[in-house]
Scaffold this active site. Structure first.
Site, PDB file in Angstrom:
ATOM      1  N   ASP A   1      -2.525  44.639  -3.536  1.00 35.20           N
ATOM      2  CA  ASP A   1      -4.002  44.474  -3.099  1.00 35.20           C
ATOM      3  C   ASP A   1      -4.141  43.148  -2.685  1.00 35.20           C
ATOM      4  O   ASP A   1      -5.230  42.556  -2.878  1.00 35.20           O
ATOM      5  CB  ASP A   1      -4.619  44.471  -4.560  1.00 35.20           C
ATOM      6  CG  ASP A   1      -4.604  46.006  -5.059  1.00 35.20           C
ATOM      7  OD1 ASP A   1      -4.110  46.804  -4.549  1.00 35.20           O
ATOM      8  OD2 ASP A   1      -5.396  46.153  -6.195  1.00 35.20           O
TER       9      ASP A   1
ATOM     10  N   GLU B   1      -6.675  48.525  -2.957  1.00 33.73           N
ATOM     11  CA  GLU B   1      -7.338  49.060  -3.779  1.00 33.73           C
ATOM     12  C   GLU B   1      -8.480  49.478  -3.091  1.00 33.73           C
ATOM     13  O   GLU B   1      -9.227  49.055  -2.321  1.00 33.73           O
ATOM     14  CB  GLU B   1      -7.765  48.234  -5.025  1.00 33.73           C
ATOM     15  CG  GLU B   1      -9.021  48.731  -5.821  1.00 33.73           C
ATOM     16  CD  GLU B   1      -9.498  48.149  -7.155  1.00 33.73           C
ATOM     17  OE1 GLU B   1      -8.915  47.039  -7.184  1.00 33.73           O
ATOM     18  OE2 GLU B   1     -10.255  48.436  -7.858  1.00 33.73           O
TER      19      GLU B   1
ATOM     20  N   LYS C   1      -4.656  52.985  -3.282  1.00 33.44           N
ATOM     21  CA  LYS C   1      -4.895  53.377  -4.803  1.00 33.44           C
ATOM     22  C   LYS C   1      -6.446  53.574  -5.054  1.00 33.44           C
ATOM     23  O   LYS C   1      -7.088  52.499  -4.801  1.00 33.44           O
ATOM     24  CB  LYS C   1      -3.927  52.767  -5.394  1.00 33.44           C
ATOM     25  CG  LYS C   1      -4.464  51.205  -5.742  1.00 33.44           C
ATOM     26  CD  LYS C   1      -3.419  50.317  -6.435  1.00 33.44           C
ATOM     27  CE  LYS C   1      -3.802  48.927  -6.589  1.00 33.44           C
ATOM     28  NZ  LYS C   1      -4.793  48.623  -7.341  1.00 33.44           N
TER      29      LYS C   1
ATOM     30  N   LYS D   1      -6.731  50.674 -10.877  1.00 30.72           N
ATOM     31  CA  LYS D   1      -6.266  49.399 -10.851  1.00 30.72           C
ATOM     32  C   LYS D   1      -4.661  49.517 -11.101  1.00 30.72           C
ATOM     33  O   LYS D   1      -4.029  48.704  -9.997  1.00 30.72           O
ATOM     34  CB  LYS D   1      -6.479  48.622 -12.288  1.00 30.72           C
ATOM     35  CG  LYS D   1      -8.025  48.726 -12.304  1.00 30.72           C
ATOM     36  CD  LYS D   1      -8.915  47.750 -11.206  1.00 30.72           C
ATOM     37  CE  LYS D   1     -10.320  47.650 -11.390  1.00 30.72           C
ATOM     38  NZ  LYS D   1     -10.990  47.514 -10.182  1.00 30.72           N
TER      39      LYS D   1
ATOM     40  N   VAL E   1      -2.523  40.288  -6.378  1.00 31.36           N
ATOM     41  CA  VAL E   1      -3.756  39.789  -6.965  1.00 31.36           C
ATOM     42  C   VAL E   1      -4.205  41.193  -7.478  1.00 31.36           C
ATOM     43  O   VAL E   1      -4.320  42.132  -7.047  1.00 31.36           O
ATOM     44  CB  VAL E   1      -4.615  39.158  -5.855  1.00 31.36           C
ATOM     45  CG1 VAL E   1      -3.769  37.845  -5.615  1.00 31.36           C
ATOM     46  CG2 VAL E   1      -5.140  39.946  -4.903  1.00 31.36           C
ATOM     47  N   THR E   2      -5.042  40.928  -8.725  1.00 32.18           N
ATOM     48  CA  THR E   2      -5.112  39.766  -9.500  1.00 32.18           C
ATOM     49  C   THR E   2      -4.151  39.991 -10.619  1.00 32.18           C
ATOM     50  O   THR E   2      -4.007  41.065 -11.156  1.00 32.18           O
ATOM     51  CB  THR E   2      -6.437  39.608 -10.119  1.00 32.18           C
ATOM     52  OG1 THR E   2      -6.852  40.456 -10.851  1.00 32.18           O
ATOM     53  CG2 THR E   2      -7.498  39.411  -9.118  1.00 32.18           C
TER      54      THR E   2
ATOM     55  N   CYS F   1      -4.874  44.150 -11.629  1.00 33.20           N
ATOM     56  CA  CYS F   1      -3.966  45.250 -10.867  1.00 33.20           C
ATOM     57  C   CYS F   1      -2.456  44.837 -10.998  1.00 33.20           C
ATOM     58  O   CYS F   1      -1.741  45.762 -10.949  1.00 33.20           O
ATOM     59  CB  CYS F   1      -4.433  45.545  -9.488  1.00 33.20           C
ATOM     60  SG  CYS F   1      -6.110  46.405  -9.412  1.00 33.20           S
TER      61      CYS F   1
ATOM     62  N   GLN G   1       7.649  38.967 -26.733  1.00 37.92           N
ATOM     63  CA  GLN G   1       8.265  39.859 -27.453  1.00 37.92           C
ATOM     64  C   GLN G   1       9.433  40.374 -26.666  1.00 37.92           C
ATOM     65  O   GLN G   1       9.852  41.490 -26.774  1.00 37.92           O
ATOM     66  CB  GLN G   1       7.117  40.928 -28.061  1.00 37.92           C
ATOM     67  CG  GLN G   1       5.987  40.566 -28.469  1.00 37.92           C
ATOM     68  CD  GLN G   1       5.397  41.946 -28.868  1.00 37.92           C
ATOM     69  OE1 GLN G   1       5.626  42.680 -29.771  1.00 37.92           O
ATOM     70  NE2 GLN G   1       4.228  41.906 -28.369  1.00 37.92           N
TER      71      GLN G   1
HETATM   72  C1  C5J Z   1      -7.581  44.033  -8.421  1.00 36.44           C
HETATM   73  C2  C5J Z   1      -9.678  43.848  -9.194  1.00 36.44           C
HETATM   74  N1  C5J Z   1      -6.543  44.032  -7.339  1.00 36.44           N
HETATM   75  N2  C5J Z   1      -9.456  42.710 -10.100  1.00 36.44           N
HETATM   76  N3  C5J Z   1      -8.835  44.323  -8.270  1.00 36.44           N
HETATM   77  O1  C5J Z   1      -6.802  43.088  -9.137  1.00 36.44           O
HETATM   78  O2  C5J Z   1     -10.787  44.409  -9.229  1.00 36.44           O
END
Ligand code: C5J
Length: 224
Positions: free
Chosen positions: A28, A76, A133, A136, A161-162, A166, A206
Site C-alpha cells: 500500500d 488498498e 485488495k 487490510k 504502510v501502515t 495493513c 514470544q
Molecule cells: C493501510 C490503513 N494500508 N491504515 N491502510 O494500512 O487504512
C-alpha cells in the site's frame, strides 16, 4: 541461486533467507497515504512519518530486481461502484469524508484514481504483480496466495504502510498460511510512532510469534 540459506541478522533470532523462495511484498505505498496533499494528510496525519520508508524501500527493491527475485505490490481500494465495500468499513470513523468521496487526488481509495496509485518512487515494473485488495490484509479476497504458491514462494519480506494496520494484518495472514515473514523496520511506517514500535514488537514477541524483524541494511548485507 544459493544451495544454502543466507543468514540475516534479525530479532528474535537470525532469519534463514532463501532468496529464490522469498518475495518482496510492498504494501500500500499509495499516493493518498504517502504524499503531501493526499487523503492521509487531509485527515491531519504527518506524512513524513511514512515518507522516511521510501529510500530504504528503493534500495531493497533495486537489490531484488538486480537479482531477478520476486517482487509484488499491493494497493488498498475498491471498485468504482463500491460493490466490494462493506457498509461497516464505509461508515467506520464517522468522518465527513468517506471511501468513494472526492478527495484531493480523486475518489478516495477507488481503483483507477490517482490517489489510489503507487507513488512514483516505488512504482511497479510491468512484470511485477500488483494485488488490488479491498481489505487490510493482502490475502483477503485476492489471488495473492495462489500467485505465491505458483511461484514456489515460502518466505516474504513485508514492507510498506501502515505498520500496525495493513502490514501487521498481512503478516498475520501470511503466518497462518505457512509463510515465514521478515519485516525490515526502516521499510515500514506508521503515522503514529508508538504504533510503529508496538506493531513491530508484536511481530517478534514470544520467539517470533508472527515473524522476524530486521532492517534493510541487514538484508542487503546478507544478499551481497
Ligand atoms: C493501510 C490503513 N494500508 N491504515 N491502510 O494500512 O487504512
Amino acid at each position: 541461486m544459493t544451495t544454502h540459506p543466507l543468514a540475516v541478522q534479525a530479532e528474535p533470532y537470525p532469519f534463514e533467507l532463501w532468496p529464490a523462495r522469498c518475495a518482496l511484498l510492498l504494501i500500500d505505498l499509495q499516493r493518498d497515504f504517502m504524499e503531501p496533499g493526499g487523503f492521509g494528510e487531509m485527515l491531519g496525519n504527518d506524512v513524513s512519518q511514512l515518507r522516511r520508508v521510501i529510500a530504504p524501500n528503493q534500495r531493497l527493491l533495486a537489490a531484488w530486481r538486480a537479482h531477478a527475485l520476486t517482487v509484488m505490490h499491493t494497493r488498498e481500494g475498491h471498485r468504482p461502484d463500491l460493490s466490494d465495500l462493506p457498509e461497516a468499513k464505509k461508515i467506520r470513523g464517522r468522518g465527513a469524508t468517506r471511501i468513494g468521496d472526492t478527495g484531493p487526488m480523486g475518489r478516495i481509495l477507488v481503483r483507477g484514481e490517482s490517489g489510489h496509485d503507487i507513488i512514483p518512487e516505488l512504482y511497479p515494473a510491468p512484470s511485477e504483480p500488483v494485488i488490488d485488495k479491498p481489505g487490510k490484509g493482502a490475502f483477503f479476497a485476492t489471488d495473492l496466495h495462489a500467485i505465491l504458491q505458483n511461484k514456489g514462494i515460502t518466505q516474504l519480506i513485508v514492507t510498506g504502510v501502515t505498520t500496525e494496520v495493513c502490514v501487521n494484518t498481512t503478516v498475520r495472514e501470511a503466518n497462518d498460511r505457512g509463510y515465514d515473514c521478515l519485516v525490515p523496520e526502516d521499510c515500514v511506517g506508521s503515522y503514529f510512532p508508538e504504533f510503529q514500535t508496538m506493531g513491530l514488537r508484536m511481530i517478534k514477541a514470544q520467539g517470533g510469534i508472527f515473524g522476524w524483524v530486521t532492517d534493510s541494511a541487514s538484508i542487503l548485507a546478507a544478499l551481497s
